[in-house]
Design an enzyme around this catalytic site. Structure first.
Site, PDB file in Angstrom:
ATOM      1  CB  ALA A   1      -0.920  -0.002   1.225  1.00 26.07           C
ATOM      2  CE  LYS A   2       3.163   2.216   5.046  1.00 28.13           C
ATOM      3  NZ  LYS A   2       2.540   3.270   5.875  1.00 28.13           N
ATOM      4  CG  ASP A   3       3.952   0.687  -4.550  1.00 34.99           C
ATOM      5  OD1 ASP A   3       4.947   0.622  -3.807  1.00 34.99           O
ATOM      6  OD2 ASP A   3       3.738  -0.119  -5.473  1.00 34.99           O
TER       7      ASP A   3
ATOM      8  CB  THR B   1       7.317   3.782   3.578  1.00 42.07           C
ATOM      9  OG1 THR B   1       6.055   3.510   4.186  1.00 42.07           O
ATOM     10  CG2 THR B   1       7.301   5.193   3.020  1.00 42.07           C
TER      11      THR B   1
END
Length: 346
Positions: free
Chosen positions: A47-49, A79
């Site tokens: 999800a950090k993309d 991240t």
């Protein structure tokens, strides 16, 4: 994407629009329907993309990031990988202060992506000069032309999910979602997603998953920071020993805590029941689902979305390693080693 060819210009165009996948076997017997937002389908496998691309492009738009700049960040691994990936495409140097709790797999991935990595002790206070927070600040002050992302205290962390993850889930469930369940670390994912969803329907219940050894649940309930809550735990990217401003506590209805051991077993169970090879925090989120179902949180009309933050490949030396699980004492008489034995043909 190029107009005539079905070709993407680079991997950054693949960020977002991750699938929603129904959970069937692991939630058998639970009231309601359960869906996983599988963020491992992002090109950087987490999800950090979303926040890496959004924050960096906002910094470019504002003129903060310029050609030749260095990006510095504090990270438990995901991240950092996303920032390193974006930096490769956009031509920036990348320096990362990483918690020693990050798996060796994650650290090796960061180095492979060209990032300069500083591994900092995990079990020190946030204001200790050796902590990854303080090391990142020091590196920022010492590196000319650098930009410190500072995801824990950056409102853009929330905004990235408000403009992407929230709208995607609303559309994918056709507005029928009743519960959002998500792990809370920096708090950006749960806060931004919840903020969008609650604007569409204030009745949606938002439940954060916290770790034993973290201060978030008690702070949410009392608005007091209790350092006595802090002790070492193993799950990466979940819980905190400080209060991140990127967490909107007002938008979260409640927190529930899960243990290291239960979360590890549930991560392995997801692979064997749903065919989803996802990370430690996905196991934690699903363990939270189990506990909530046992409490009677859901009914026949519940449509529950749980966010799975990353891919299982980042935990090969941890929860998917029988040796590591045994070293942690996670295999006992109730939880025997379930992996199929390996046979060597001579």
């Amino acid at each position: 994407m190029k107009e005539d060819l079905q070709v993407y210009d680079n991997v950054l165009q693949l960020i977002g629009n991750t699938p929603l996948i129904q959970l069937n076997k692991i939630t058998q017997g639970f009231k309601g329907e359960f869906f996983a937002k599988v963020e491992a389908f992002n090109p950087g496998h987490s999800a950090k993309d979303r926040i890496a691309l959004y924050i960096i492009e906002e910094a470019e738009r504002k003129g903060i990031l310029k050609p030749g700049s260095t990006i510095i960040e504090t990270t438990s691994g995901n991240t950092g990988f996303s920032i390193a990936m974006v930096s490769v495409i956009k031509g920036y140097e990348c320096i990362l202060a990483v918690s020693s709790k990050a798996s060796n797999d994650k650290i090796d991935m960061l180095k492979t992506m060209g990032a300069k990595v500083y591994v900092c002790p995990a079990h020190v206070s946030a204001d200790d000069p050796r902590s990854y927070y303080q090391v990142a600040k020091r590196l920022h002050s010492e590196t000319k032309g650098s930009v410190y992302i500072n995801q824990y205290f950056n409102d853009l962390n929330i905004d990235a999910h408000f403009i992407s993850t929230g709208p995607e889930i609303w559309k994918q469930t056709e507005g029928e979602i009743t519960h959002l369940v998500a792990c809370s670390g920096t708090g950006g994912t749960i806060s931004g997603t919840a903020r969008y969803l609650k604007q569409q329907n204030p009745e949606i219940k938002v439940i954060g998953i916290d770790a034993y050894g973290s201060v978030l649940k008690k702070y949410h309930e009392t608005k007091e920071f209790d350092s006595g809550e802090i002790y070492p735990y193993r799950i990466e990217g979940l819980g905190k020993n400080l209060i991140p401003s990127a967490t909107d506590f007002e938008i979260i209805d409640r927190f529930i805590k899960v243990s290291d051991e239960d979360s590890a077993h549930t991560a392995r169970e997801l692979a064997k029941t749903e065919g989803l090879f996802v990370g430690y925090t996905s196991g934690a989120a699903t363990q939270g689902l189990k506990q909530l179902a046992e409490e009677g949180e859901f009914d026949e009309n519940s449509k529950v979305v749980v966010i799975f933050p990353d891919h299982g490949s980042r935990y090969m030396g941890k929860v998917f390693s029988d040796d590591w699980m045994e070293e942690q004492g996670f295999f006992d008489t109730k939880n025997e080693i379930e992996a199929q034995p390996i046979e060597f043909i001579k």
